[in-house]
Design an enzyme around this catalytic site. Structure first.
Site: not given
Ligand code: UT7
Length: 329
Positions: A116, A256, A286
């Protein structure tokens, strides 16, 4: 080659696959409910790549959109960095496939594997190379086909993620999007928090390993939750303090897209109201390395960036790693 040059953002783009997977679709795969997923994460839907779509296909679409936005030809690009944990192949890197299909014949390139945080790691590497005068521009892409490594029998992880790609073109001397502060960090002690155990040299693929689904992703959600809230606050506070700013100076946070509750908890403690925080996890979930550049491109295309705006991008994930970029538009 001893010049330190200003670096700005000249183009952005993103692409998400057409297929939408809703929370109700997930109810048919695992023991979960739309209500649980929405209340615990803020997510309602995510995109899933078609069978014929791999990571580089998503990269190409995002990159073309960024090139068009920048008014540049692929042949002008000098470096391609692809951040992904879901490359097309184990070898070669995805940047090679992107270079070939884009016709970016002058570009060097490689992949970054930092989950990520990957896009911000790639962004930082490109910043450094351009500032140092090694290259004049770079195409930085965060792209994931996480649906290819999700365990659709594990409700604790499969509901969280989606597929997509975001791209940015950085260039020496450009006025907008100059970085005032960049951070990158890693706490290797927590390497077990988010894993995809098998398929590497520690646990090469075998039939028993695949039957145990150890080649797919797993995570300790609650551990990551606590880490993420603290790290989010720390990253924003540090970048502001070290550049003599306060949270009141921030026009926008592009985080994020990990979980609505994580983002709200961190921003609440920082006294940053949610109308200064960009959220698209309700639509895309996500998307790991793609999450920050997709969000940034949406913000830019929506006309939300004004000259002089101070913008914070923050990300964290497997490693456990983190990164941030404070930029001036
Ligand atoms: O970007 C980095 C990667 N992302 C992450 O690592 C995710 C970070 N963590 C999170 O977003 C949250 O921790 C989750 C959304 C994963 C979980 O939320 P939580 O509030 O931390 O829930 P929990 O893990 O503490 O689980 C609460 C309950 C458990 O049941 P019991 O033990 O209380 O009976 C779980 O078994 O919810 C259960 N549960 C589910 N129930 C329905 C876990 N997943 C699900 C599900 N549907 N999908």
């Amino acid at each position: 080659m001893n010049t330190i040059r200003d670096v700005g953002i000249v183009g952005t783009g993103h692409y998400v696959p057409e297929k939408v997977m809703t929370n109700s679709d997930l109810e048919k795969l695992v023991d979960t409910t739309d209500e649980w997923i929405f209340q615990r994460t803020g997510m309602r839907a995510r995109r899933v790549a078609a069978e014929h779509e791999a990571c580089s296909d998503l990269c190409i679409n995002a990159a073309k959109s960024a090139l068009e936005d920048a008014g540049m030809e692929a042949a002008e690009i000098q470096m391609i960095i692809v951040a992904t944990v879901t490359p097309d192949y184990m070898l070669p890197n995805t940047a090679a496939l992107v270079q070939d299909r884009l016709g970016a014949t002058q570009a060097g390139g490689w992949d970054v594997t930092n989950a990520c945080t990957g896009f911000l790691s790639a962004f930082m590497a490109a910043q450094g190379m351009i500032a140092a005068g090694i290259i004049d521009n770079a195409l930085v892409i965060g792209a994931e086909v996480l649906s290819s490594i999700l365990n659709y029998q594990d409700r604790a992880s499969c509901i969280l993620f989606g597929d997509g790609a975001g791209a940015m073109i950085l260039k020496a001397g450009a006025e907008r999007g100059r970085a005032l502060h960049l951070t990158s960090g890693l706490d290797g002690k927590q390497w077990e928090a988010i894993q995809r155990n098998a398929g590497g040299s520690r646990e090469p693929l075998s039939h028993p390993i695949i039957e145990e689904r150890r080649h797919l992703m797993s995570l300790k959600g609650r551990d990551v939750f606590k880490f993420a809230v603290n790290k989010f606050r720390h990253l924003i506070n540090t970048s502001l303090e070290e550049t003599q700013h306060t949270t009141a100076d921030l026009a926008l946070v592009v985080p994020h897209q990990v979980n609505q509750r994580i983002i709200e908890a961190a921003c609440g403690k920082l006294n940053i109201e949610m109308d200064r925080v960009y959220i698209n996890l309700d639509r895309f979930g996500n998307t790991s390395a793609a999450s920050v550049p997709i969000a940034f491109d949406e913000v830019k295309r929506a006309g939300r960036l004004k000259e002089g705006d101070l913008i914070s991008m923050v990300a964290f994930g497997a490693g456990l790693a983190w990164g941030s970029a404070l930029i001036r538009w």
